[in-house]
Design a protein around this motif. Sequence first.
Motif, PDB file in Angstrom:
ATOM      1  N   GLY A  15       0.805  -1.211   0.000  1.00 37.20           N
ATOM      2  CA  GLY A  15       0.000   0.000   0.000  1.00 37.20           C
ATOM      3  C   GLY A  15       0.837   1.260   0.000  1.00 37.20           C
ATOM      4  N   ARG A  16       0.369   2.257   0.718  1.00 34.50           N
ATOM      5  CA  ARG A  16       1.050   3.564   0.746  1.00 34.50           C
ATOM      6  C   ARG A  16       1.103   4.094   2.179  1.00 34.50           C
ATOM      7  N   LEU A  17       1.905   5.152   2.337  1.00 34.64           N
ATOM      8  CA  LEU A  17       1.981   5.830   3.626  1.00 34.64           C
ATOM      9  C   LEU A  17       0.816   6.797   3.793  1.00 34.64           C
ATOM     10  N   ILE A  18       0.552   7.134   5.030  1.00 31.64           N
ATOM     11  CA  ILE A  18      -0.386   8.228   5.305  1.00 31.64           C
ATOM     12  C   ILE A  18       0.321   9.525   4.952  1.00 31.64           C
ATOM     13  N   ASP A  19      -0.335  10.384   4.166  1.00 31.47           N
ATOM     14  CA  ASP A  19       0.303  11.627   3.745  1.00 31.47           C
ATOM     15  C   ASP A  19      -0.518  12.836   4.165  1.00 31.47           C
ATOM     16  N   GLU A  20      -0.050  14.001   3.758  1.00 29.25           N
ATOM     17  CA  GLU A  20      -0.713  15.248   4.133  1.00 29.25           C
ATOM     18  C   GLU A  20      -2.127  15.342   3.562  1.00 29.25           C
ATOM     19  N   ASN A  21      -2.352  14.696   2.429  1.00 38.18           N
ATOM     20  CA  ASN A  21      -3.700  14.733   1.842  1.00 38.18           C
ATOM     21  C   ASN A  21      -4.720  14.056   2.742  1.00 38.18           C
ATOM     22  N   ASP A  22      -4.288  12.986   3.420  1.00 40.84           N
ATOM     23  CA  ASP A  22      -5.198  12.311   4.340  1.00 40.84           C
ATOM     24  C   ASP A  22      -5.623  13.252   5.464  1.00 40.84           C
ATOM     25  N   VAL A  23      -4.660  14.057   5.912  1.00 43.05           N
ATOM     26  CA  VAL A  23      -4.950  15.012   6.993  1.00 43.05           C
ATOM     27  C   VAL A  23      -5.820  16.146   6.466  1.00 43.05           C
ATOM     28  N   THR A  24      -5.424  16.699   5.312  1.00 44.20           N
ATOM     29  CA  THR A  24      -6.139  17.850   4.752  1.00 44.20           C
ATOM     30  C   THR A  24      -7.576  17.500   4.364  1.00 44.20           C
ATOM     31  N   LEU A  25      -7.743  16.340   3.730  1.00 44.29           N
ATOM     32  CA  LEU A  25      -9.062  15.935   3.256  1.00 44.29           C
ATOM     33  C   LEU A  25      -9.890  15.206   4.311  1.00 44.29           C
ATOM     34  N   GLY A  26      -9.309  15.011   5.465  1.00 43.46           N
ATOM     35  CA  GLY A  26     -10.051  14.367   6.547  1.00 43.46           C
ATOM     36  C   GLY A  26     -10.313  12.896   6.322  1.00 43.46           C
ATOM     37  N   LYS A  27      -9.432  12.215   5.612  1.00 47.75           N
ATOM     38  CA  LYS A  27      -9.615  10.787   5.373  1.00 47.75           C
ATOM     39  C   LYS A  27      -9.228   9.990   6.621  1.00 47.75           C
ATOM     40  N   ASN A  28     -10.037   9.013   6.954  1.00 49.57           N
ATOM     41  CA  ASN A  28      -9.736   8.140   8.088  1.00 49.57           C
ATOM     42  C   ASN A  28      -8.847   6.982   7.618  1.00 49.57           C
ATOM     43  N   SER A  29      -7.571   7.287   7.465  1.00 51.13           N
ATOM     44  CA  SER A  29      -6.624   6.295   6.960  1.00 51.13           C
ATOM     45  C   SER A  29      -5.879   5.644   8.122  1.00 51.13           C
ATOM     46  N   ILE A  30      -5.439   4.416   7.864  1.00 52.98           N
ATOM     47  CA  ILE A  30      -4.755   3.677   8.920  1.00 52.98           C
ATOM     48  C   ILE A  30      -3.656   2.815   8.319  1.00 52.98           C
ATOM     49  N   LEU A  31      -2.541   2.702   9.054  1.00 52.47           N
ATOM     50  CA  LEU A  31      -1.477   1.763   8.724  1.00 52.47           C
ATOM     51  C   LEU A  31      -1.534   0.640   9.764  1.00 52.47           C
ATOM     52  N   ILE A  32      -1.280  -0.576   9.345  1.00 50.28           N
ATOM     53  CA  ILE A  32      -1.318  -1.692  10.283  1.00 50.28           C
ATOM     54  C   ILE A  32      -0.160  -2.630   9.994  1.00 50.28           C
TER      55      ILE A  32
END
Length: 414
Positions: A139-156
């Motif tokens: 997959g991918r890392l959590i980036d600034e877009n996740d924070v800016t767009l309010g995405k509920n992203s998670i790394l596991i």
Amino acid sequence: MNQLNLIKSSAFSRLNINFTRAFLIVFSIAIALICLTINGFVSYSVDEANLIQFSNTDKNTVTLDVGDSQINYKNVDTIGTYFSGCKYNFFNKYDIGVALIGQHYYTFAAVEVGKLQKKMLLPSVDQYGATEKTRLIGGRLIDENDVTLGKNSILIHKTIGKYVFGETSDLLGEKIKLYDKDYNTAVYEVVGVLEDTPDIKRTVNILTRNSGLFLSNNYTLPIVLSGKYAEKVSDILLFFDGSINISTIEKMRTSLANSRFENTMITNVEEQILERNYSAPNSSEIADISLNIITVILCLTSVIIIFFSIKERASEIAVRKSFGATTYDILVMFLSEIIACIFIAICYALPISTMIMAVISKSVSARLYITIFPLNLDIFLFPIAVISLTVCVLSIIPITAFAKSKIVNCLKVS
């Protein structure tokens, strides 16, 4: 000549003649060897248990615990101005929350990521001052877009993901419903999979050994969230190009004490390891003192038995001297018997010590959920060398005294 050959007869055959006395000497030396060997093993185990938490920690990283300082997502960049030549990641650790996965609830230790650079280091789940080196394996890392767009992203981490979603799951795209400590809920999507770390392996061992509902702080599910809620920063990892020693840490503390962030706590792996070595568990210190005392008592006991053994054989010494035995001959005869006793004691002590160490290792490993069985030559060679030399050197004094005595004096003693 035949009489002198009797002096050089086998030490083992002479021990058979004085079986009870030889048995007591062997028993005392063997128990002393076991005690000193176990003592060394316990010390090595404590050291390894202390170090195991830092086995994956980067030596060029400094951990800054924000504490009561007013550092948040907006002003965290100010920290970078205090220390030149460093980069950093910052995080917000959740104390507790609840995750609903399938039909089961789990407590979780969430780490909110405010900034995750190419240097994949996360603060340790269960050990202050330690960091966990990992890497993205899917997959991918959590980036600034996740924070800016309010995405509920998670790394596991991979093993955690396989545990909660099943071995056949691809993990990416899986959903987790989280309840924070205020009972607010949100659904998070897995966007990246991380390589397992020692922290994670210990956690999975706990989970697999204790299946069922996990609503206790003792059983946590570590996950990494996007940092959109990181209004409060709890930890900052500072990355430097070179190793950071204790004196450098002290200078950094002084800089922070004179800044607006005076309430922060700063440390690194070297300092944390030293603190843990100086603060060994009380039970370990008690065991150390007790085993040393027992070792000394048993060594002295064996020497005292040897002294009375020599005294009881004064007439034998007189007879041997009458046939021409020298002081050196008498000394060699008794020392060969003592060395034979030590050899027999070692043969018994080593397997018994190993069995006891295996029991200790199993107990310590069960608590840490990782195998600890430190073995090196010092654990065995040091006790053997110390006790052998002690017994031999202390025994030389009475042997020499009787060996130099006149024949008539030896006969009077007997």
